[in-house]
Design an enzyme around this catalytic site. Structure first.
Site: not given
Ligand code: NAD
Length: 365
Positions: A94, A194-198
């Site tokens: 990393k 958390g309803v972001g990307h994943v």
């Molecule tokens: P993202 O930033 O797109 O989504 C995260 C969401 O969580 C956002 O909508 C944010 O507003 C919300 N959030 C933040 N704090 C919060 C809280 N206290 N309560 C409720 N919601 C909250 O991120 P992502 O890419 O969807 O990743 C989500 C998690 O998965 C992260 O921990 C990331 O490290 C992990 N992850 C992601 C990937 C990937 O391919 N994107 C791969 C492995 C692990």
């Protein structure tokens, strides 16, 4: 002055590299500095037994250099375990760039950073992470070929989140199989934090299968959009821990599960995407197990992102990446089985399998 006769006798300080509590047998740690572009980066290569160390580059405004070093060492070791448990021909590494991703990014900085990666001759391969994007990886690509996470137009895998979500979904279904004897989520209730990307992609899968979905997020706009799109019910940021649901899926930040809120959980399964979701892996892995909650380890079921960038090394193919992510189902079941047989937690079982894979590759060598 005490005379030191051999390297093993040398005293190490807690804030140093070798003496750092998170050092954990790293193979190589490289400090990169360039005055002109303002680059200050640390590349940590934990273990290359199974292959080159692949791990993203995090750009973060660390308060101290020690904090940056600790972060990169912990993250890099985690990548070794994630790659090994996923059966990938990859080691763990990393990198961190010390800086403000909103203000300090320039193509020049990333080109210089790429030169440092190139100097490692493929032992470390980078990708995007928190604070860096596909656009930054395009600048890195100008000076090194050892970079993934490129846009689809450049032969890359683009946004890894759909593959990550699919892997999480597979892990969740395997946990369901273990818990109820069937992996169907139809009629079950799933709470997603958390309803972001994943998170959004995960909601899509479980809603399509006929589960009742509850969602929470600090971003209220996003919450409304996802609720309307998939027929999910909105719940409060704290209320989510008290819901009487079948599955809880943490998909926001790391370290959200602690003793206080685990004791409030009423679900049968915890399976989500967030990295390092347990505040303390040992303590909280055990607490979940003592409460009879089936925990699908985060670093196993969220490996889809790594699988996606790994797929770029062989010529990107989304279908192949999804097929590899599907294997998370079988590995999750294997881990539940080992945890039962050895009377250990699923976190311990996942770590054990990862370590066994590395050890057996070492002995073949
Ligand atoms: P993202 O930033 O797109 O989504 C995260 C969401 O969580 C956002 O909508 C944010 O507003 C919300 N959030 C933040 N704090 C919060 C809280 N206290 N309560 C409720 N919601 C909250 O991120 P992502 O890419 O969807 O990743 C989500 C998690 O998965 C992260 O921990 C990331 O490290 C992990 N992850 C992601 C990937 C990937 O391919 N994107 C791969 C492995 C692990």
């Amino acid at each position: 002055m005490i005379e030191v006769k051999d390297a093993k006798e040398m005293k190490t300080e807690p804030n140093s590299v070798f003496g750092n509590g998170a050092f954990e047998n790293h193979e190589q740690v490289t400090f990169c500095y360039d005055e002109e572009s303002g680059l200050k980066a640390i590349i940590a290569i934990h273990d290359t037994t199974l292959g080159p160390a692949l791990g993203g580059t995090r750009m973060w405004m660390y308060k101290t250099e020690s904090e940056a070093l600790l972060d990169v060492l912990r993250l890099s070791r985690g990548m070794t375990y994630k790659a090994a448990i996923s059966g990938l021909g990859l080691g763990g590494g990393k990198a961190v760039i010390i800086g403000d991703s909103k203000k300090d990014k320039t193509p020049k900085l990333f080109r210089k950073y790429g030169e440092f990666i190139e100097s490692l001759n493929g032992k470390y391969i980078t990708a995007e992470d928190v604070g860096t994007s596909t656009t930054d990886m395009v600048s890195v690509r100008e000076t090194t070929k050892h970079v993934t996470g490129l846009p689809e137009s450049m032969g890359g895998g683009g946004d890894p989140s759909p593959v990550t979500a699919y892997g999480v979904y597979m892990g969740m279904k395997a946990a369901a199989k273990k818990c109820w004897g069937t992996d169907s989520l139809k009629g079950k209730s799933v709470a997603v934090q958390g309803v972001g990307h994943v998170g959004e992609n995960l909601v899509k899968h479980v809603a399509q299968e006929g589960a009742k979905v509850f969602i929470t997020d600090i971003n209220e706009e996003q919450l409304k959009v996802i609720a309307a799109k998939y027929g999910a019910e909105i719940t409060g940021l704290e209320e989510i821990y008290d819901l009487n649901v079948d599955v809880y899926a943490p998909c926001a930040l790391g370290a959200t599960l602690n003793t206080e809120n685990i004791n409030r959980l009423r679900c049968a399964i915890v399976a989500g995407a967030a990295n390092n979701q347990l505040a303390d892996e040992k303590v909280h892995g055990k607490l979940l197990s003592d409460k009879g909650i089936y925990y699908a380890p985060d670093f196993l079921i969220n490996a889809g992102g790594l699988i996606n960038v790994y797929s770029e090394l062989k010529g990107y193919n989304r279908k192949a990446a999804l097929e590899q992510a599907e294997k998370i189902y079988a590995t999750t079941l294997e881990i539940f089985k080992m945890a039962d047989e050895d009377n250990i937690t699923t976190v311990e079982a996942a770590n054990k399998i990862a370590e066994q894979r590395i050890q057996s590759a070492k002995s073949v060598r």
